[in-house]
Design a protein around this motif. Structure first.
Motif, mmCIF file in Angstrom:
data_model
loop_
_atom_site.group_PDB
_atom_site.id
_atom_site.type_symbol
_atom_site.label_atom_id
_atom_site.label_comp_id
_atom_site.label_asym_id
_atom_site.label_seq_id
_atom_site.Cartn_x
_atom_site.Cartn_y
_atom_site.Cartn_z
ATOM 1 N N ASP A 1 4.220 -19.944 3.999
ATOM 2 C CA ASP A 1 3.003 -19.457 4.535
ATOM 3 C C ASP A 1 2.144 -18.223 3.856
ATOM 4 N N ILE A 2 2.874 -17.427 2.959
ATOM 5 C CA ILE A 2 2.349 -16.165 2.492
ATOM 6 C C ILE A 2 2.410 -16.081 1.104
ATOM 7 N N LEU A 3 1.542 -15.736 0.417
ATOM 8 C CA LEU A 3 1.800 -15.341 -1.006
ATOM 9 C C LEU A 3 1.711 -13.854 -0.859
ATOM 10 N N SER A 4 2.915 -13.342 -1.487
ATOM 11 C CA SER A 4 2.759 -11.842 -1.474
ATOM 12 C C SER A 4 3.460 -11.354 -2.888
ATOM 13 N N PHE A 5 3.976 -10.181 -2.917
ATOM 14 C CA PHE A 5 4.189 -9.560 -4.179
ATOM 15 C C PHE A 5 5.327 -8.585 -3.947
ATOM 16 N N LEU B 1 -2.267 -5.058 -5.346
ATOM 17 C CA LEU B 1 -1.421 -6.165 -5.077
ATOM 18 C C LEU B 1 -1.576 -6.495 -3.653
ATOM 19 N N ALA B 2 -1.566 -5.481 -2.771
ATOM 20 C CA ALA B 2 -1.825 -5.795 -1.320
ATOM 21 C C ALA B 2 -3.278 -6.562 -1.129
ATOM 22 N N ASP B 3 -4.080 -6.224 -1.789
ATOM 23 C CA ASP B 3 -5.425 -6.915 -1.700
ATOM 24 C C ASP B 3 -5.424 -8.557 -2.053
ATOM 25 N N ARG B 4 -4.226 -8.856 -2.959
ATOM 26 C CA ARG B 4 -3.952 -10.242 -3.325
ATOM 27 C C ARG B 4 -3.129 -10.990 -2.411
ATOM 28 N N VAL B 5 -2.533 -10.241 -1.681
ATOM 29 C CA VAL B 5 -1.706 -10.842 -0.561
ATOM 30 C C VAL B 5 -2.400 -12.130 0.029
ATOM 31 N N ARG B 6 -2.088 -13.154 0.413
ATOM 32 C CA ARG B 6 -2.716 -14.357 0.786
ATOM 33 C C ARG B 6 -2.137 -15.057 2.033
ATOM 34 N N HIS B 7 -2.731 -15.525 3.193
ATOM 35 C CA HIS B 7 -2.230 -16.367 4.449
ATOM 36 C C HIS B 7 -2.532 -17.747 3.955
ATOM 37 N N VAL B 8 -1.704 -18.041 2.789
ATOM 38 C CA VAL B 8 -2.098 -19.495 2.241
ATOM 39 C C VAL B 8 -1.859 -20.780 3.078
ATOM 40 N N SER B 9 -1.103 -20.615 4.142
ATOM 41 C CA SER B 9 -1.049 -21.817 5.260
ATOM 42 C C SER B 9 -2.305 -21.846 5.980
ATOM 43 N N GLU B 10 -2.830 -20.803 6.158
ATOM 44 C CA GLU B 10 -4.245 -20.826 6.628
ATOM 45 C C GLU B 10 -5.304 -21.088 5.973
ATOM 46 N N GLU B 11 -5.581 -20.392 4.732
ATOM 47 C CA GLU B 11 -6.420 -20.653 3.648
ATOM 48 C C GLU B 11 -6.388 -22.036 2.950
ATOM 49 N N ARG C 1 0.840 -1.114 -0.136
ATOM 50 C CA ARG C 1 -0.161 -0.058 -0.036
ATOM 51 C C ARG C 1 0.927 1.256 0.122
ATOM 52 N N ASP C 2 2.056 1.244 0.740
ATOM 53 C CA ASP C 2 2.773 2.395 0.963
ATOM 54 C C ASP C 2 3.549 2.635 -0.670
#
Length: 281
Positions: A196-200, A178-188, A171-172
């Motif tokens: 654990d996390i899919l980010s960009f 892209l921030a809206d697409r960051v996912r906690h994949v180990s939970e989901e 966001r900064d």
């Protein structure tokens, strides 16, 4: 002229002073490291610097025994075997200290609400690296590195903290999409993906983040799975090992190791999966 090797009496006094500090730290009681050092200098006649280095040696012994060590003394290898033997002897006579270690690594954790990040470089000092005899063979205590790694509440809280950090970073950078697409994949999606996390990053390239969280210092070892190593090697261009440390502090530490874990870390096997094999004729 260099002083002779430390005597058994000097080692015993040093280890006792160190373990006193460790007990105070584990039970949340304040103490002044410089005052402990001063008293020991007066008792054994060594210099302040020599005592500090010996305390660091004790940290290295405890780390190599998979025990908690005093946060303020980073491990310093190349210690005397006699010192290691003295540490093990005194640990056996101070059984309460293992209960304090149990409580330290098993303590529940919740999502952090109010803290700042201390983003730093990884500790690459060769003097703190694992030595050739870092796998304990004595069997008189728990492996606290592995035990803390099994604290699922702590692991989850660290993942959530990094998840929010990633979203805030994007966001900064003006990348709300892209921030809206960051996912906690180990939970989901489950925790078998190897991260654990899919980010960009800001250009849209994927970041596959495996988070390892500890309440201990930057020098505390991590536990990585065979699957995490394999995924990191297969997806080295996208993979990031994120080490969160000092998680109970107001300033939580973080460093990152991008790429294959086998390339960025010294790996020391904790255990093997075993089945009987046929005899070779």
């Amino acid at each position: 002229m260099a002083r002779e090797s430390w005597t058994s009496e000097e080692n015993a006094a040093t280890v006792a002073a160190y373990l006193d500090m460790l007990e105070q730290e584990l039970t949340g009681q304040p103490f002044v490291k410089s005052e402990i050092n001063r008293r020991l200098v007066e008792r054994i006649g060594r210099t302040r610097g020599a005592v500090e280095r010996k305390f660091q040696n004790v940290s290295a012994v405890l780390r190599d025994e998979r025990c908690i060590f005093v946060d303020g003394y980073k491990p310093l290898g190349n210690y005397q075997q006699a010192l290691a033997d003295e540490v093990r002897t005194q640990l056996r006579s101070r059984r309460d200290i293992f209960g304090f270690m149990d409580a330290a690594v098993d303590a529940p954790a919740a999502t952090r609400l109010d803290f700042s990040w201390n983003v730093t470089d990884p500790p690459l000092d060769a003097q703190i690296q694992l030595g050739p005899h870092s796998v304990p063979e004595h069997g008189f205590h728990t492996d606290y590195v592995a035990r803390e790694a099994e604290n699922r509440q702590l692991g989850h809280a660290g993942e959530v903290a990094v998840l929010e950090l990633e979203r805030g970073r994007l966001r900064d950078a003006g990348r709300n999409d892209l921030a809206d697409r960051v996912r906690h994949v180990s939970e989901e999606d489950g925790d078998g993906l190897g991260y654990d996390i899919l980010s960009f990053d800001a250009s849209g390239e994927r970041r596959l983040i495996e988070v390892k969280t500890t309440r201990r210092s930057i020098h505390w070892p991590m536990v990585v799975s065979r699957n995490e190593i394999r995924v990191s090697e297969r997806r080295a261009d996208e993979y990031v090992l994120a080490r969160v440390f000092a998680f109970a502090s107001m300033k939580v530490g973080l460093y990152e190791l991008p790429g294959a874990v086998s390339a960025t870390c010294d790996l020391d096997p904790l255990s093997y999966l075993a089945l009987p094999k046929p005899a070779v004729h």
